[in-house]
Design a protein around this motif. Sequence first.
Motif, PDB file in Angstrom:
ATOM      1  N   LEU A 172       0.816  -1.214   0.000  1.00  0.00           N
ATOM      2  CA  LEU A 172       0.000   0.000   0.000  1.00  0.00           C
ATOM      3  C   LEU A 172       0.853   1.269   0.000  1.00  0.00           C
ATOM      4  O   LEU A 172       0.338   2.369   0.151  1.00  0.00           O
ATOM      5  CB  LEU A 172      -0.936   0.004   1.217  1.00  0.00           C
ATOM      6  N   GLU A 173       2.157   1.078  -0.163  1.00  0.00           N
ATOM      7  CA  GLU A 173       3.131   2.174  -0.230  1.00  0.00           C
ATOM      8  C   GLU A 173       3.166   3.004   1.044  1.00  0.00           C
ATOM      9  O   GLU A 173       3.437   4.196   1.028  1.00  0.00           O
ATOM     10  CB  GLU A 173       2.901   3.041  -1.460  1.00  0.00           C
ATOM     11  N   ARG A 174       2.951   2.343   2.162  1.00  0.00           N
ATOM     12  CA  ARG A 174       3.070   2.982   3.469  1.00  0.00           C
ATOM     13  C   ARG A 174       4.445   2.599   4.025  1.00  0.00           C
ATOM     14  O   ARG A 174       4.581   1.879   5.006  1.00  0.00           O
ATOM     15  CB  ARG A 174       1.911   2.548   4.359  1.00  0.00           C
ATOM     16  N   PHE A 175       5.472   3.082   3.325  1.00  0.00           N
ATOM     17  CA  PHE A 175       6.843   2.653   3.564  1.00  0.00           C
ATOM     18  C   PHE A 175       7.362   3.029   4.945  1.00  0.00           C
ATOM     19  O   PHE A 175       8.076   2.239   5.565  1.00  0.00           O
ATOM     20  CB  PHE A 175       7.761   3.210   2.477  1.00  0.00           C
ATOM     21  N   GLY A 176       7.032   4.202   5.417  1.00  0.00           N
ATOM     22  CA  GLY A 176       7.514   4.632   6.726  1.00  0.00           C
ATOM     23  C   GLY A 176       7.064   3.688   7.827  1.00  0.00           C
ATOM     24  O   GLY A 176       7.860   3.287   8.685  1.00  0.00           O
ATOM     25  N   GLU A 177       5.788   3.314   7.805  1.00  0.00           N
ATOM     26  CA  GLU A 177       5.266   2.392   8.811  1.00  0.00           C
ATOM     27  C   GLU A 177       5.923   1.021   8.683  1.00  0.00           C
ATOM     28  O   GLU A 177       6.279   0.395   9.689  1.00  0.00           O
ATOM     29  CB  GLU A 177       3.756   2.238   8.655  1.00  0.00           C
ATOM     30  N   ALA A 178       6.080   0.567   7.444  1.00  0.00           N
ATOM     31  CA  ALA A 178       6.695  -0.749   7.214  1.00  0.00           C
ATOM     32  C   ALA A 178       8.139  -0.761   7.693  1.00  0.00           C
ATOM     33  O   ALA A 178       8.567  -1.698   8.384  1.00  0.00           O
ATOM     34  CB  ALA A 178       6.620  -1.119   5.733  1.00  0.00           C
ATOM     35  N   LYS A 179       8.902   0.285   7.352  1.00  0.00           N
ATOM     36  CA  LYS A 179      10.301   0.348   7.769  1.00  0.00           C
ATOM     37  C   LYS A 179      10.419   0.354   9.283  1.00  0.00           C
ATOM     38  O   LYS A 179      11.252  -0.349   9.851  1.00  0.00           O
ATOM     39  CB  LYS A 179      10.988   1.585   7.181  1.00  0.00           C
ATOM     40  N   SER A 180       9.599   1.143   9.928  1.00  0.00           N
ATOM     41  CA  SER A 180       9.642   1.237  11.383  1.00  0.00           C
ATOM     42  C   SER A 180       9.349  -0.113  12.033  1.00  0.00           C
ATOM     43  O   SER A 180      10.063  -0.556  12.940  1.00  0.00           O
ATOM     44  CB  SER A 180       8.637   2.286  11.857  1.00  0.00           C
TER      45      SER A 180
ATOM     46  N   SER B 211      11.368  -8.277   2.785  1.00  0.00           N
ATOM     47  CA  SER B 211      10.352  -7.251   3.046  1.00  0.00           C
ATOM     48  C   SER B 211      11.000  -5.935   3.470  1.00  0.00           C
ATOM     49  O   SER B 211      10.595  -4.857   3.028  1.00  0.00           O
ATOM     50  CB  SER B 211       9.387  -7.713   4.146  1.00  0.00           C
ATOM     51  N   TYR B 212      12.004  -6.040   4.328  1.00  0.00           N
ATOM     52  CA  TYR B 212      12.685  -4.838   4.807  1.00  0.00           C
ATOM     53  C   TYR B 212      13.407  -4.139   3.661  1.00  0.00           C
ATOM     54  O   TYR B 212      13.313  -2.911   3.508  1.00  0.00           O
ATOM     55  CB  TYR B 212      13.648  -5.199   5.941  1.00  0.00           C
ATOM     56  N   ALA B 213      14.091  -4.906   2.821  1.00  0.00           N
ATOM     57  CA  ALA B 213      14.779  -4.323   1.668  1.00  0.00           C
ATOM     58  C   ALA B 213      13.771  -3.652   0.723  1.00  0.00           C
ATOM     59  O   ALA B 213      14.027  -2.564   0.200  1.00  0.00           O
ATOM     60  CB  ALA B 213      15.588  -5.389   0.937  1.00  0.00           C
ATOM     61  N   ALA B 214      12.628  -4.281   0.517  1.00  0.00           N
ATOM     62  CA  ALA B 214      11.591  -3.695  -0.351  1.00  0.00           C
ATOM     63  C   ALA B 214      11.085  -2.382   0.239  1.00  0.00           C
ATOM     64  O   ALA B 214      10.906  -1.395  -0.495  1.00  0.00           O
ATOM     65  CB  ALA B 214      10.437  -4.679  -0.525  1.00  0.00           C
ATOM     66  N   ALA B 215      10.858  -2.357   1.538  1.00  0.00           N
ATOM     67  CA  ALA B 215      10.384  -1.125   2.187  1.00  0.00           C
ATOM     68  C   ALA B 215      11.406  -0.009   2.029  1.00  0.00           C
ATOM     69  O   ALA B 215      11.037   1.157   1.839  1.00  0.00           O
ATOM     70  CB  ALA B 215      10.094  -1.381   3.662  1.00  0.00           C
ATOM     71  N   LEU B 216      12.677  -0.355   2.087  1.00  0.00           N
ATOM     72  CA  LEU B 216      13.738   0.650   1.941  1.00  0.00           C
ATOM     73  C   LEU B 216      13.863   1.138   0.503  1.00  0.00           C
ATOM     74  O   LEU B 216      14.027   2.332   0.255  1.00  0.00           O
ATOM     75  CB  LEU B 216      15.083   0.070   2.406  1.00  0.00           C
ATOM     76  N   CYS B 217      13.800   0.228  -0.450  1.00  0.00           N
ATOM     77  CA  CYS B 217      14.086   0.562  -1.862  1.00  0.00           C
ATOM     78  C   CYS B 217      12.908   1.150  -2.627  1.00  0.00           C
ATOM     79  O   CYS B 217      13.095   1.987  -3.496  1.00  0.00           O
ATOM     80  CB  CYS B 217      14.533  -0.687  -2.615  1.00  0.00           C
ATOM     81  N   GLN B 218      11.709   0.681  -2.347  1.00  0.00           N
ATOM     82  CA  GLN B 218      10.561   1.065  -3.163  1.00  0.00           C
ATOM     83  C   GLN B 218      10.022   2.448  -2.835  1.00  0.00           C
ATOM     84  O   GLN B 218       9.242   3.008  -3.597  1.00  0.00           O
ATOM     85  CB  GLN B 218       9.454   0.021  -3.028  1.00  0.00           C
TER      86      GLN B 218
END
Length: 136
Positions: free
Chosen positions: A76-84, A110-117
Amino acid sequence: VVQEAELSTKRRVGESEYNILVAQSNLAITYENLERLDEALRLKRDVYTGFLKLFGEEHEQTLRAVNNYATSLVRLERFGEAKSLLRKTVHMVRRVLGESDETTLRFRSSYAAALCQDDCATLGDLREAMTTLEDA
């Protein structure tokens, strides 16, 4: 949806919390397949918090559930929440499950995807993603 009826029945007849969480997880997958992503995310969050209460943060079920929840956040492109979320659990999953465990490898991905995308990813984020994947 059949899974909605199954979940409702399990709740009515007093199934165990574990079985209800499994049914919720299955329903979340169905919602995701139907592109009902917000509903899937809500259920995955509920499953994660349910397993957290039932088993604690270091249990394998809880770790799988947090990864599933974070993967939905990324989708859902909620990268900040995912990274945290992933940043605070990635070291725990490595310690608890081991470096070569399938869940650990999924966490790293998953963590790499959250960082890169993330369109706002910094060079530091990209380096961290590479390190995360190379260490696997």
